[in-house]
Design an enzyme around this catalytic site. Structure first.
Site, PDB file in Angstrom:
ATOM      1  N   TYR A 158       0.739  -1.211  -0.010  1.00  0.00           N
ATOM      2  CA  TYR A 158      -0.062  -0.055  -0.074  1.00  0.00           C
ATOM      3  C   TYR A 158       0.814   1.323  -0.036  1.00  0.00           C
ATOM      4  O   TYR A 158       0.626   2.129  -0.766  1.00  0.00           O
ATOM      5  CB  TYR A 158      -0.775   0.114   1.100  1.00  0.00           C
ATOM      6  CG  TYR A 158      -2.044   1.014   1.124  1.00  0.00           C
ATOM      7  CD1 TYR A 158      -3.034   0.970   0.354  1.00  0.00           C
ATOM      8  CD2 TYR A 158      -2.117   2.091   2.036  1.00  0.00           C
ATOM      9  CE1 TYR A 158      -4.013   1.825   0.112  1.00  0.00           C
ATOM     10  CE2 TYR A 158      -3.040   3.137   2.037  1.00  0.00           C
ATOM     11  CZ  TYR A 158      -4.091   3.179   0.961  1.00  0.00           C
ATOM     12  OH  TYR A 158      -4.929   3.882   1.219  1.00  0.00           O
ATOM     13  N   LYS A 162       0.568   3.734  -3.256  1.00  0.00           N
ATOM     14  CA  LYS A 162       0.333   5.322  -3.028  1.00  0.00           C
ATOM     15  C   LYS A 162       1.389   6.336  -3.324  1.00  0.00           C
ATOM     16  O   LYS A 162       1.327   7.539  -3.848  1.00  0.00           O
ATOM     17  CB  LYS A 162      -0.247   5.578  -1.677  1.00  0.00           C
ATOM     18  CG  LYS A 162      -1.626   4.798  -1.594  1.00  0.00           C
ATOM     19  CD  LYS A 162      -2.725   5.370  -2.669  1.00  0.00           C
ATOM     20  CE  LYS A 162      -4.068   4.656  -2.250  1.00  0.00           C
ATOM     21  NZ  LYS A 162      -5.040   5.108  -3.277  1.00  0.00           N
ATOM     22  N   THR A 195     -14.874   5.538   6.524  1.00  0.00           N
ATOM     23  CA  THR A 195     -15.661   4.996   5.600  1.00  0.00           C
ATOM     24  C   THR A 195     -15.924   3.446   5.729  1.00  0.00           C
ATOM     25  O   THR A 195     -15.201   2.693   6.536  1.00  0.00           O
ATOM     26  CB  THR A 195     -14.980   5.191   4.194  1.00  0.00           C
ATOM     27  OG1 THR A 195     -13.640   4.399   4.096  1.00  0.00           O
ATOM     28  CG2 THR A 195     -14.474   6.529   3.975  1.00  0.00           C
TER      29      THR A 195
END
Length: 260
Positions: A158, A162, A195
């Site tokens: 990750y 990113k 979220t």
């Protein structure tokens, strides 16, 4: 139409839920017409239906879209051309998280993470630029992460994906500027945001979601987790002509983490 992006034509990926749904809804409220896409086609259509219910007919369309597939991008750009009549704003929002440190993260997970988080941005920019050039001025907004700027021992895939989005953004921005296109490209770097992705994180760690939220908040100087509209407001700014002198830049929405 009135609003900060009145008359803009926008495409938002990963719009079935979470940040993507928030971006699409706010852009529409501020006057844009929005093409909502997601690998969950029904979810994208549901987001579009909510926007139409709130903002009126013609403000949103939802379609299924695998952002890792260049042919799917070609089809979606055709939809933008035919249904919206052009494209001013591209929000490359779709992304996934992959757990595992350098010893436990599998190569398959690494590849999947890069396919969704990085390849999608590459395909999206390449596919959208010709139409955006015709519809200029334009703005490409790539959703990276504070994890692309600050590393962790538990998420090498990750972190790396990113970080790649961050640097790809700058390259696209310079290309557009040097080619004389009136198209800007910037990245947004959120920290933890409330979220549905946190549901999966809580299950992965075997803890209650509220306990996870409190744990995450303690890591942030402002002592709170972000809300989707905190990020959507930044998308709105970058989509609007208010940011016409901003390109190749990064907006850190991290509650102060990167200042430590």
């Amino acid at each position: 139409m009135s609003g900060r992006v009145a008359g803009k034509l926008a495409l938002v990926t990963g719009a079935a839920q979470g940040l993507g749904a928030a971006h699409a809804a706010l852009l529409a409220r501020e006057g844009a017409r929005v093409l909502c896409t997601d690998i969950d086609g029904a979810g994208a259509e549901a987001t579009a239906a909510k926007i139409v219910l709130e903002c009126g007919a013609g403000h949103a369309i939802g379609v299924a879209h695998d952002v890792t597939d260049p042919e799917a991008w070609a089809r979606v750009i055709d939809v933008a051309s035919e249904e919206l009549g052009g494209l001013n704003v591209l929000v490359n929002n779709a992304g996934i998280g992959v757990a595992g440190n350098i010893e436990t993260c599998t190569y398959a997970d690494w590849q999947r993470c890069f396919a969704v988080n990085v390849d999608s941005v590459f395909h999206g920019c390449r596919a959208a630029l010709p139409l955006m050039r015709e519809s200029a001025p334009g703005s490409i907004i790539n959703i990276s992460s504070i994890a692309g700027l600050i590393a962790s021992d538990t998420m090498p895939a990750y972190n790396s994906s990113k970080a790649a989005v961050w640097m790809l953004t700058k390259s696209v921005a310079l290309h557009c500027a040097k080619q004389g296109m009136d198209i800007r490209c910037n990245s947004i770097h959120p920290t933890f945001v409330d979220t549905p992705i946190l549901d999966g994180t809580a299950r992965h760690h075997g803890i209650d979601r509220e306990v996870l939220m409190e744990k995450l908040a303690r890591q942030i100087p402002l002592k709170k987790v972000g809300e989707p509209d905190d990020i959507a407001n930044a998308v709105l700014y970058l989509a609007s002509d208010e940011s016409k002198f901003m390109t190749g830049a990064e907006l850190k929405l991290d509650g102060g983490i990167s200042a430590m």
